[in-house]
Design a protein around this motif. Structure first.
Motif, PDB file in Angstrom:
ATOM      1  N   ASP A  65       0.799  -1.218   0.000  1.00 26.22           N
ATOM      2  CA  ASP A  65       0.000   0.000   0.000  1.00 26.22           C
ATOM      3  C   ASP A  65       0.836   1.274   0.000  1.00 26.22           C
ATOM      4  OD1 ASP A  65       0.897   0.007   2.614  1.00 26.22           O
ATOM      5  OD2 ASP A  65      -1.079  -0.130   3.531  1.00 26.22           O
ATOM      6  N   GLU A  66       2.152   1.128   0.065  1.00 26.19           N
ATOM      7  CA  GLU A  66       3.032   2.290  -0.049  1.00 26.19           C
ATOM      8  C   GLU A  66       3.568   2.472  -1.469  1.00 26.19           C
ATOM      9  OE1 GLU A  66       6.130   2.283   2.858  1.00 26.19           O
ATOM     10  OE2 GLU A  66       4.760   1.955   4.542  1.00 26.19           O
ATOM     11  N   ILE A  67       3.211   1.567  -2.362  1.00 27.98           N
ATOM     12  CA  ILE A  67       3.724   1.595  -3.735  1.00 27.98           C
ATOM     13  C   ILE A  67       2.609   1.994  -4.694  1.00 27.98           C
ATOM     14  CG2 ILE A  67       4.773   0.238  -5.590  1.00 27.98           C
ATOM     15  CD1 ILE A  67       5.861  -1.625  -3.332  1.00 27.98           C
ATOM     16  N   PHE A  68       2.888   2.969  -5.546  1.00 29.29           N
ATOM     17  CA  PHE A  68       1.943   3.365  -6.587  1.00 29.29           C
ATOM     18  C   PHE A  68       2.336   2.620  -7.852  1.00 29.29           C
ATOM     19  CE2 PHE A  68       0.038   5.932  -9.876  1.00 29.29           C
ATOM     20  CZ  PHE A  68      -1.173   6.333  -9.315  1.00 29.29           C
ATOM     21  N   LEU A  69       1.514   1.658  -8.241  1.00 26.67           N
ATOM     22  CA  LEU A  69       1.832   0.739  -9.337  1.00 26.67           C
ATOM     23  C   LEU A  69       0.915   1.004 -10.535  1.00 26.67           C
ATOM     24  CD1 LEU A  69       3.290  -1.814 -10.441  1.00 26.67           C
ATOM     25  CD2 LEU A  69       1.521  -3.179  -9.281  1.00 26.67           C
ATOM     26  N   THR A  70       1.540   1.201 -11.691  1.00 32.61           N
ATOM     27  CA  THR A  70       0.803   1.454 -12.932  1.00 32.61           C
ATOM     28  C   THR A  70       1.071   0.349 -13.938  1.00 32.61           C
ATOM     29  OG1 THR A  70       0.986   3.862 -12.660  1.00 32.61           O
ATOM     30  CG2 THR A  70       0.502   3.047 -14.875  1.00 32.61           C
ATOM     31  N   THR A  71       0.018  -0.107 -14.617  1.00 30.17           N
ATOM     32  CA  THR A  71       0.200  -0.932 -15.808  1.00 30.17           C
ATOM     33  C   THR A  71      -0.766  -0.450 -16.879  1.00 30.17           C
ATOM     34  OG1 THR A  71       0.629  -3.168 -16.632  1.00 30.17           O
ATOM     35  CG2 THR A  71      -1.379  -2.858 -15.335  1.00 30.17           C
ATOM     36  N   LYS A  72      -0.626  -1.029 -18.090  1.00 30.77           N
ATOM     37  CA  LYS A  72      -1.367  -0.519 -19.236  1.00 30.77           C
ATOM     38  C   LYS A  72      -1.912  -1.678 -20.072  1.00 30.77           C
ATOM     39  CE  LYS A  72       2.345   2.880 -19.472  1.00 30.77           C
ATOM     40  NZ  LYS A  72       3.368   2.035 -18.838  1.00 30.77           N
ATOM     41  N   VAL A  73      -3.100  -1.451 -20.640  1.00 29.19           N
ATOM     42  CA  VAL A  73      -3.744  -2.419 -21.522  1.00 29.19           C
ATOM     43  C   VAL A  73      -3.324  -2.110 -22.956  1.00 29.19           C
ATOM     44  CG1 VAL A  73      -5.940  -3.346 -22.337  1.00 29.19           C
ATOM     45  CG2 VAL A  73      -5.705  -2.587 -19.956  1.00 29.19           C
ATOM     46  N   TRP A  74      -2.849  -3.103 -23.675  1.00 23.93           N
ATOM     47  CA  TRP A  74      -2.361  -2.904 -25.029  1.00 23.93           C
ATOM     48  C   TRP A  74      -3.487  -2.526 -25.971  1.00 23.93           C
ATOM     49  CZ3 TRP A  74       1.591  -1.122 -27.036  1.00 23.93           C
ATOM     50  CH2 TRP A  74       2.000  -1.381 -28.351  1.00 23.93           C
ATOM     51  N   HIS A  75      -3.159  -1.783 -27.019  1.00 18.18           N
ATOM     52  CA  HIS A  75      -4.173  -1.189 -27.893  1.00 18.18           C
ATOM     53  C   HIS A  75      -4.928  -2.223 -28.723  1.00 18.18           C
ATOM     54  CE1 HIS A  75      -2.088  -1.194 -31.959  1.00 18.18           C
ATOM     55  NE2 HIS A  75      -1.122  -1.599 -31.163  1.00 18.18           N
ATOM     56  N   GLU A  76      -4.451  -3.454 -28.782  1.00 16.10           N
ATOM     57  CA  GLU A  76      -5.173  -4.498 -29.505  1.00 16.10           C
ATOM     58  C   GLU A  76      -6.164  -5.242 -28.611  1.00 16.10           C
ATOM     59  OE1 GLU A  76      -1.947  -6.829 -30.956  1.00 16.10           O
ATOM     60  OE2 GLU A  76      -1.635  -5.566 -32.730  1.00 16.10           O
ATOM     61  N   ARG A  77      -6.228  -4.858 -27.329  1.00 13.60           N
ATOM     62  CA  ARG A  77      -7.092  -5.567 -26.380  1.00 13.60           C
ATOM     63  C   ARG A  77      -8.111  -4.626 -25.734  1.00 13.60           C
ATOM     64  NH1 ARG A  77      -4.154 -10.233 -23.035  1.00 13.60           N
ATOM     65  NH2 ARG A  77      -6.337 -10.925 -23.148  1.00 13.60           N
ATOM     66  N   LEU A  78      -8.659  -3.742 -26.525  1.00 14.10           N
ATOM     67  CA  LEU A  78      -9.565  -2.729 -25.993  1.00 14.10           C
ATOM     68  C   LEU A  78     -11.040  -3.082 -26.142  1.00 14.10           C
ATOM     69  CD1 LEU A  78      -7.747   0.573 -27.023  1.00 14.10           C
ATOM     70  CD2 LEU A  78      -7.541  -0.767 -24.911  1.00 14.10           C
ATOM     71  N   GLU A  79     -11.351  -4.212 -26.765  1.00 20.51           N
ATOM     72  CA  GLU A  79     -12.741  -4.709 -26.720  1.00 20.51           C
ATOM     73  C   GLU A  79     -13.057  -5.021 -25.265  1.00 20.51           C
ATOM     74  OE1 GLU A  79     -15.903  -7.269 -26.202  1.00 20.51           O
ATOM     75  OE2 GLU A  79     -13.881  -8.134 -26.145  1.00 20.51           O
TER      76      GLU A  79
END
Length: 274
Positions: A65-79
């Motif tokens: 809870d002390e870590i701000f974690l970001t990830t991203k969804v690839w543009h081919e998986r937006l359905e």
């Protein structure tokens, strides 16, 4: 550490980017960064290193809870359904039940933006993402997302460094209470030998890279996520909180701004004018 404070969220202004880090090196760098004091870690499905980031998080003594974690969804998986499946895959690799920020990595006109944003909001509602946002969205798409579809976004992650003006996005972001996260903040190393940045650094006993990172995070609503391939650069990037740029320094750096874009794949949207 300095922070970006928006919408009740406190984000460390300096993060650790992991693009092009893989295998044991990725885990080692993230592990070392957390031990050094980094609390903002950025990854993505497309980087193919979420499992290594997850391993480092699990190994670290720093509470999740002390870590701000970001990830991203690839543009081919937006359905919508595929987006939700991809998030579950990311969480499994990251060994966590949530990320702090989930982004659409690139816009894709083949998928209706409104439906993708609805799926993103559903992921947030289920507690799998604390905040949602986008990456590589120009102002027109930001406006569509927020004003047409009512998306409650925290962030637009974009290429931003002293050689690329992002004035339109910065102005829109500040008017709409959005954070801008600068990727490629040192222009893939090009800032390191620039004479203006080097000269400013000499005034403060700092490097051109450190000057650049300080310039970025001094700006309202801006965070930066430089990549480091080892402990030496990790530490150097982190040593930017013990000096301040002057108005003269900032004016000199602002004078470098242009349209030097380093990331422009075939699927990129139509960018805002520099």
């Amino acid at each position: 550490m300095d922070y970006v404070n928006l919408k009740g969220v406190r984000v460390p202004a300096l993060g650790l980017g992991t693009w092009q880090l893989s295998d044991a090196q990725c885990a080692d760098v993230v592990r070392a960064g957390l031990a050094m004091g980094y609390r903002h870690v950025d990854t993505a499905q497309a980087y193919k290193n979420e499992d290594q980031v997850g391993l480092a998080l699990a190994d670290s003594d720093v509470p999740r809870d002390e870590i701000f974690l970001t990830t991203k969804v690839w543009h081919e998986r937006l359905e919508a359904d595929d987006l939700k499946r991809s998030v579950d895959e990311s969480l499994t690799k990251l060994r966590t039940d949530h990320v702090d920020l989930l982004l659409i990595h690139w816009p894709n006109p083949e998928f209706p933006l409104g439906r993708s944003l609805e799926a993103l909001a559903e992921v947030k509602a289920r507690g799998k993402a604390r905040q949602i946002g986008v990456s590589n969205f120009p102002v027109a798409l930001l406006r569509e997302a927020i004003e047409r579809h009512g998306a409650d976004l925290l962030c637009d992650q974009i290429e931003y460094h002293p050689f690329l003006s992002q004035k339109p996005i910065l102005e829109f972001a500040r008017a709409h209470d959005l954070m801008v996260t600068a990727y490629s903040p040192i222009a893939r190393g090009e800032v390191a030998a620039h004479p203006v940045l080097t000269r400013i650094g000499e005034r403060h006993g700092k490097s051109a890279v450190q000057v650049t990172l300080r310039w970025l995070i001094d700006q309202p609503n801006v965070a930066a996520i430089p990549k480091a391939s080892g402990e030496k650069h990790l530490r150097s990037n982190f040593e930017i909180f013990d000096f301040k740029l002057t108005d003269e320094d900032r004016a000199e750096i602002d004078g470098l701004l242009g349209d030097r874009r380093l990331v422009n794949p075939g699927w990129a949207p139509e960018w805002d004018p520099a």
